[in-house]
Write an enzyme that holds these catalytic residues in place. Structure first.
Site, PDB file in Angstrom:
ATOM      1  N   ARG A 127       0.532  -0.798  -0.024  1.00  0.00           N
ATOM      2  CA  ARG A 127       0.186  -0.308   0.160  1.00  0.00           C
ATOM      3  C   ARG A 127       1.007   1.296   0.380  1.00  0.00           C
ATOM      4  NH1 ARG A 127      -4.833  -2.363   4.466  1.00  0.00           N
ATOM      5  NH2 ARG A 127      -5.728  -4.351   2.372  1.00  0.00           N
ATOM      6  N   ARG A 191       7.680  -7.583  -5.394  1.00  0.00           N
ATOM      7  CA  ARG A 191       5.789  -8.060  -5.100  1.00  0.00           C
ATOM      8  C   ARG A 191       5.869  -8.775  -4.179  1.00  0.00           C
ATOM      9  NH1 ARG A 191       6.518  -5.412  -9.429  1.00  0.00           N
ATOM     10  NH2 ARG A 191       6.126  -6.259 -11.059  1.00  0.00           N
ATOM     11  N   SER A 283      14.805  30.594  10.076  1.00  0.00           N
ATOM     12  CA  SER A 283      16.093  30.462  10.721  1.00  0.00           C
ATOM     13  C   SER A 283      15.323  31.094  12.502  1.00  0.00           C
ATOM     14  CB  SER A 283      17.486  31.058  10.909  1.00  0.00           C
ATOM     15  OG  SER A 283      18.009  30.957  12.198  1.00  0.00           O
ATOM     16  N   LYS A 289      18.264  34.104   6.997  1.00  0.00           N
ATOM     17  CA  LYS A 289      18.291  32.365   6.050  1.00  0.00           C
ATOM     18  C   LYS A 289      17.584  31.956   5.425  1.00  0.00           C
ATOM     19  CE  LYS A 289      21.327  29.388   7.902  1.00  0.00           C
ATOM     20  NZ  LYS A 289      21.726  29.008   9.085  1.00  0.00           N
ATOM     21  N   ASN A 291      17.392  28.123   4.808  1.00  0.00           N
ATOM     22  CA  ASN A 291      17.387  26.866   5.111  1.00  0.00           C
ATOM     23  C   ASN A 291      17.004  25.631   3.774  1.00  0.00           C
ATOM     24  OD1 ASN A 291      19.311  27.925   7.009  1.00  0.00           O
ATOM     25  ND2 ASN A 291      17.685  27.803   8.384  1.00  0.00           N
ATOM     26  N   ARG A 322      10.665 -21.657  12.880  1.00  0.00           N
ATOM     27  CA  ARG A 322       9.636 -20.595  13.479  1.00  0.00           C
ATOM     28  C   ARG A 322      10.531 -19.362  13.890  1.00  0.00           C
ATOM     29  NH1 ARG A 322       4.501 -19.980  14.495  1.00  0.00           N
ATOM     30  NH2 ARG A 322       4.505 -17.877  15.434  1.00  0.00           N
TER      31      ARG A 322
END
Length: 459
Positions: A127, A191, A283, A289, A291, A322
């Site tokens: 998904r 897959r 900032s 600034k 950024n 397991r």
């Protein structure tokens, strides 16, 4: 059930993880989404058994109707999971209690907890992939536009942090695009399979419950078909190829995006100034600034992903039919990898669609070495006039004089007596012009842009 204050207080809403906060993959991998994936697996198992005549259709329909995440308390399931080591055990008890006495015997019939949790994990992968791949293709399209627009825009090639020979920004962008397409191809090749094997991967319980020897062999395909997942060749309780493949592809993707981010961070430095993020971040202390915050967050994701993938690869060494611990160790790293990759892909699409290129700054930076960046070209040109050895000695001497005296390489060469009458000032200026020495960079960019998302190259 309503969320209680304790659940709200314990919730991880991404406060310290802005890479994934608010991204589609965050929603696809949240606790409630994973709970729904487990319920989807339980409902699909009942429907698959009903389709094969091993369970009443009415029971399967009732189980499917009850398998809705909002009917269950996620926090309570998490706390109760500590007793049995996984959340499927309390979930099965609650789902069984949520259906009628006629349907109850068909909840989780013949399955083991790992069947449900592994299948839910693969549903989360399946998904999340379309969203991630879609953002990678957005990024590739934006980079393709930049590469085409700047196929011949000269810029400094840098090796070991220093100016090397010139290249073009188009070739650099085409290289980023190539890595992004590599990532998209790897993710597209995944897959994710369903998981169904029963207690020890033999499908024995399904044969017994159906009173039909060998009938269990048909169930995994029916189960996978109900969920839209691939049919497993074998139960993979300790054959962890699906998880390892997903982890490797996701970590590669964040690394590929990290290369793009690393270059953007360097090229957007104030003293370089060749790129800028459109709508950069501010900032808290320095109002001037802007950024490169998207690049910074992508770079952070690229540094975190390899460690997460290493946990998944380490879990390949799972004992018996397991495992104890190896399987459990995968749950959170796989979810974190999906979230990091999805967040980084979204940020990369935003970054590349808004990136600002400054060709004049690139040209100015190329001139910083005053012609030394094309010494390779000059050596070849002078070698034809003087011979390779004498040309190398002359060029080395002139380059040292230029660097020591803040001269251009043209001026230093012009003062060399041996070149008097052999080469004109115009020829010297052409030889030392960085913009005229980008080799096949533009053609390489064109060639790279013929690659399609499927990995093929158009003629």
């Amino acid at each position: 059930m309503c969320e209680d204050p304790g659940e709200r207080a314990a919730a991880d809403v991404g406060l310290l993880d802005p890479v994934r906060a608010g991204s589609p993959t965050e929603a696809a991998t949240g606790d409630r989404a994973l709970l729904q994936a487990m319920l989807d697996a339980e409902a699909a198992l009942a429907r698959a058994q009903a389709a094969l005549g091993h369970a009443p259709a009415r029971a399967a329909a009732e189980i499917s109707a009850a398998a809705r995440a909002e009917r269950f308390d996620v926090r309570d399931l998490a706390l109760r999971a500590r007793r049995g080591g996984n959340p499927v055990i309390p979930l099965v008890a609650d789902l069984t209690a949520a259906v009628s006495g006629e349907a109850a015997p068909y909840v989780h019939r013949g399955a083991t907890s790992q069947d449900i949790l592994d299948t839910a994990a693969m549903l989360a992968v399946a998904r999340s992939l379309p969203v991630i791949i879609g953002d990678l293709h957005r990024t590739a399209r934006a980079l393709g536009r930049s590469a085409a627009a700047h196929r011949a825009t000269p810029t400094a090639g840098r090796t070991l942090t220093q100016h090397a020979v010139p290249t073009t920004f188009g070739l650099k962008a085409a290289g980023w695009r190539s890595l992004v397409l590599d990532a998209a191809d790897r993710l597209s090749a995944l897959r994710p399979p369903a998981q169904l094997g029963g207690a020890a991967g033999t499908l024995a319980a399904f044969d017994v419950l159906a009173d039909e020897p060998g009938s269990g062999l048909r169930l995994p395909a029916a189960f996978a078909g109900e969920l839209g997942l691939a049919t497993p060749v074998l139960p993979w309780h300790t054959l962890r190829t699906p998880v390892a493949d997903a982890g490797g592809a996701l970590a590669f993707t964040t690394g590929a995006l990290g290369k793009l981010a690393a270059d953007v961070l360097v090229l957007s430095r104030t003293e370089i100034g060749e790129l800028a993020e459109g709508g950069g971040g501010g900032s808290s202390a320095m109002p001037h600034k802007s950024n490169p915050v998207r690049a910074a967050l992508i770079a952070a994701a690229a540094r975190r992903a390899p460690a997460l993938a290493s946990v998944l690869l380490g879990s390949l060494a799972a004992e018996d039919e397991r495992p104890a611990g190896a399987w459990h160790a995968e749950w959170q790293p796989l979810r974190d990898l999906l979230r990091l990759t999805g967040g980084a892909a979204r940020l990369a699409a935003e970054l590349t669609e808004g990136i600002v290129v400054f060709p004049d700054r690139m040209a100015g930076n190329l001139r910083l070495t005053r012609g030394l960046a094309v010494s390779e070209r000059i050596a070849a040109g002078l070698g034809r006039l003087l011979g390779r050895g004498p040309a190398g000695e002359l060029l080395t001497r002139a380059a040292h004089r230029a660097a020591a005296g803040s001269l251009s390489l043209v001026d230093a060469l012009r003062d060399e007596p041996v070149l008097k009458g052999l080469i004109s000032d115009d020829e010297l200026r052409e030889l030392t012009d960085p913009a005229r020495y980008s080799g096949s960079a533009a053609d390489l960019a064109d060639h790279a842009l013929r690659r399609t998302p499927a990995g093929r190259t158009q003629p």
